[in-house]
Enzyme design. Structure first.
Site, PDB file in Angstrom:
ATOM      1  CE  LYS A 245       6.984  -5.308  -1.643  1.00 60.43           C
ATOM      2  NZ  LYS A 245       7.078  -5.303  -3.099  1.00 60.43           N
ATOM      3  CD  GLU A 293       0.859  -5.355  -6.247  1.00 63.56           C
ATOM      4  OE1 GLU A 293       0.509  -4.383  -5.536  1.00 63.56           O
ATOM      5  OE2 GLU A 293       1.974  -5.429  -6.798  1.00 63.56           O
ATOM      6  CE  LYS A 417       9.359  -1.314   0.387  1.00 59.45           C
ATOM      7  NZ  LYS A 417       9.042  -0.452  -0.715  1.00 59.45           N
TER       8      LYS A 417
HETATM    9  P1  AMP Z   1       7.929  -1.746  -3.495  1.00 58.06           P
HETATM   10  O1  AMP Z   1       7.341  -1.614  -4.890  1.00 58.06           O
HETATM   11  O2  AMP Z   1       8.982  -2.775  -3.374  1.00 58.06           O
HETATM   12  O3  AMP Z   1       8.259  -0.396  -2.900  1.00 58.06           O
HETATM   13  O4  AMP Z   1       6.780  -2.317  -2.545  1.00 58.06           O
HETATM   14  C1  AMP Z   1       5.574  -1.682  -2.350  1.00 58.06           C
HETATM   15  C2  AMP Z   1       4.544  -2.272  -3.255  1.00 58.06           C
HETATM   16  O5  AMP Z   1       4.303  -3.631  -2.953  1.00 58.06           O
HETATM   17  C3  AMP Z   1       3.177  -1.659  -3.094  1.00 58.06           C
HETATM   18  O6  AMP Z   1       3.058  -0.445  -3.763  1.00 58.06           O
HETATM   19  C4  AMP Z   1       2.272  -2.712  -3.690  1.00 58.06           C
HETATM   20  O7  AMP Z   1       2.123  -2.471  -5.075  1.00 58.06           O
HETATM   21  C5  AMP Z   1       3.055  -3.986  -3.516  1.00 58.06           C
HETATM   22  N1  AMP Z   1       2.404  -5.004  -2.678  1.00 58.06           N
HETATM   23  C6  AMP Z   1       2.427  -6.303  -2.968  1.00 58.06           C
HETATM   24  N2  AMP Z   1       1.776  -7.020  -2.065  1.00 58.06           N
HETATM   25  C7  AMP Z   1       1.300  -6.155  -1.137  1.00 58.06           C
HETATM   26  C8  AMP Z   1       0.546  -6.312   0.058  1.00 58.06           C
HETATM   27  N3  AMP Z   1       0.149  -7.496   0.490  1.00 58.06           N
HETATM   28  N4  AMP Z   1       0.264  -5.180   0.757  1.00 58.06           N
HETATM   29  C9  AMP Z   1       0.680  -3.961   0.323  1.00 58.06           C
HETATM   30  N5  AMP Z   1       1.389  -3.765  -0.795  1.00 58.06           N
HETATM   31  C10 AMP Z   1       1.712  -4.852  -1.530  1.00 58.06           C
END
Ligand code: AMP
Length: 574
Positions: A245, A293, A417
């Site tokens: 992530k 990203e 996640k």
């Molecule tokens: P959060 O901002 O904590 O809600 O997590 C979601 C966000 O993680 C997504 O909107 C992406 O911007 C980010 N992200 C980072 N790495 C990844 C990945 N490998 N796959 C999907 N989203 C990712």
């Protein structure tokens, strides 16, 4: 909405998928264009197009107050009805009196009209938002003429339709209603992210026109959080691709010969801020759309998000800045390639397309590395990968089902996640409530508070409510808590004072403020919903803190601190 409600009741009464599809199809077929789109959305349980990420933000309390204003609701009957069903719609519906005024002076609640009023509720903002929401609820309720209608109207408002319709069935019903190929409807649904628009397209034989168009962004697919812990039930029964992530900015790249767009999470084109990514994408032949990203990197290592800040929202980027904060686009999905539309293909296939596209990559452009996670992998395996991600400077892991399509605008269970909480708050439980559904007879919902200084000079603290959590404890813990809270309700005079002091809602039961819970959350928001002036998004109970006294619970200063830390981050990310 009467016909809608009758259809729902009939759907709920049958277990046969075929019958359910038939009932929905029959109903949808009869609707005019204005009603068709909202009604199709309502069946999926979402009042708004999924791609819009809009939410109703109307609480049970507002609904009950508005219903009481319009229909005259008796407390005892409402409580009994709620306890019996665990459902606000079913409990309130019976209070509707059949109308005798021939409807001359009333609104008729068509799906189109209901959708407009729900939109107004979602858009209510500012100081009088709460009042406005209540007035709108009253408008909706006074247009209901029938108990069943009111029941289903409220079920939609409380997101509790629960008639055994998954989106797949509604898609099949749309296909059946207008004699279209279900595959074509499914494909259009994943492109549009709105079953309402797709139902209209199906009716007018325009499904082929619903497609991904280069340089028109698709809503981003989102991941649901799972808790860092000792077991991973959500991961048990499927095969997953695991990615790091990345702590950066989400970006969707659309590339056609001579034109490159980079869409941010808010779907604005931010290509001008990242000239090196644009140049790198230009070197890849063909037309394609990717999801990924943008991260800041130095010496092959991902830098924390704050480094990226200098690069945000720049119309022009000075050469020094390009050198100081080099960025990289880590692509993790392929949405379209040349004339091929890929959203409805399984992830494994989309990743194969991505690998082909990125056969040779540069420092600025990479395909996110991934690894496979076998079905039923042990928690140690998950934790090993998690630590590897952290060591590489990333935030955690994202698990993606290898067989899943890309569902725009949806926060589903196909992407999960895993982060470790940045911060948690130790809060005091001040009131409790019965749960919903199978938790209707236990005290499973807890309203909790943080400490605030009564006066600046004074060192005595009061409690101010900051939120409410339903999830995180085991059934056993909830049973023990229920027993404890039942025995520690506040006596009537203290309870009365507590309602006023803590601004509790009528159905919340004030209890002795003794139990401390550790609460995790996604983000802190300013909000006039609670007396603390803040609210938490996705609050969940991490654990009970029997080792802490209420005097040791966190203070509003700590909340303000965490909020300030997040603001810089969130302000630019969302
Ligand atoms: P959060 O901002 O904590 O809600 O997590 C979601 C966000 O993680 C997504 O909107 C992406 O911007 C980010 N992200 C980072 N790495 C990844 C990945 N490998 N796959 C999907 N989203 C990712």
């Amino acid at each position: 909405m009467i016909a809608f409600a009758r259809t729902c009741a009939a759907i709920a009464a049958t277990a046969s998928k075929l019958e359910k599809i038939g009932l929905v199809a029959e109903y949808l077929r009869e609707l005019d264009d204005g009603d068709l789109a909202p009604a199709a959305r309502f069946f999926t349980g979402n009042p708004f197009p999924q791609a819009q990420e809009r939410s109703l933000a109307v609480g049970g309390r507002t609904i009950v107050e508005a219903a009481a204003g319009v229909w005259g609701v008796e407390d005892a009957a409402l409580s009994a009805g709620y306890r019996a069903t665990g459902d606000l719609g079913a409990a309130l519906g019976p209070f509707v009196r059949p109308s005798h005024d021939l409807g001359l002076f009333r609104d008729t609640l068509t799906p189109a009209r209901f959708a407009v009023l729900l939109g107004e509720i979602a858009d209510a903002a500012g100081k009088n938002a709460q009042k406005r929401r209540r007035v709108l609820c009253e408008r909706i309720f006074s247009a209901c003429t029938d108990p069943l209608e009111a029941t289903y109207v409220i079920k939609i408002m409380t997101d509790e339709l629960r008639i055994g319709l998954r989106e797949g069935l509604v898609i099949d019903a749309v296909a059946r209603a207008f004699a279209r190929d279900p595959g074509a409807v499914r494909r259009a649904a994943s492109a549009a992210g709105d079953l309402g628009a797709v139902a209209l397209a199906a009716k007018h034989d325009a499904l082929d026109g619903v497609t991904i168009a280069y340089h028109a962004p698709v809503a981003f697919m989102l991941a649901s959080p799972i808790a860092y812990g000792t077991e991973y039930k959500d991961l048990a029964a499927a095969a997953w691709l695991v990615e790091h992530k990345y702590d950066g900015i989400r970006a969707q790249a659309h590339v056609t010969p001579g034109r490159i767009s980079l869409f941010s999470r808010t779907l604005n084109d931010v290509a001008a801020s990242y000239p090196e990514i644009v140049a790198a994408l230009r070197a890849v032949p063909g037309s394609f759309a990717l999801d990924g990203e943008i991260v800041a990197v130095r010496d092959g290592r991902v830098l924390p998000f704050r480094y990226l800040q200098a690069r945000l929202q720049r119309k022009e980027v000075a050469p020094e800045l390009l050198r100081e904060v080099p960025v990289q686009y880590v692509a993790f999905d392929a949405l379209a390639r040349d004339d091929e539309f890929l959203l409805d293909r399984p992830l494994a296939e989309r990743r194969a397309q991505l690998a082909e596209l990125f056969a040779s990559t540069s420092d600025t452009l990479v395909a996110a590395p991934w690894s496979a996670l076998e079905e039923g992998a042990a928690p140690e395996v998950v934790h090993e990968r998690f630590e590897a991600s952290r060591l590489a400077g990333n935030e955690g892991l994202v698990f993606k089902r290898s067989d899943s399509p890309y569902t725009p605008g949806r926060r589903g269970k196909s992407w999960l996640k895993l982060k470790r909480e940045l911060a948690t708050l130790d809060c005091v439980v001040v009131a409790v409530e019965r749960g919903h559904g199978r938790r209707v007879n236990v005290l499973s919902d807890y309203t909790f508070a943080v400490r605030v200084l009564r006066q600046a000079q004074d060192d005595r603290h009061e409690l101010a409510v900051i939120g409410k959590a339903y999830s995180g404890l085991t059934d056993l813990e909830i049973a023990a808590m229920t027993e404890w809270f039942e025995a520690h309700r506040l006596p009537p005079d203290e309870a009365r004072a507590a309602y006023a002091r803590l601004d509790l809602k009528r159905h919340e039961i004030p209890v002795e403020p003794t139990v401390v819970l550790e609460i995790a959350f996604d983000i802190i928001q300013k909000s006039d919903l609670h007396a603390s002036g803040y609210s938490l998004r996705f609050p969940r109970i991490v654990r009970l803190r029997p080792d802490k006294s209420p005097q040791e619970a966190d203070t509003i200063e700590r909340v303000t601190e965490i909020y300030a830390e997040m603001l810089t981050r969130e302000g630019v990310r969302r």
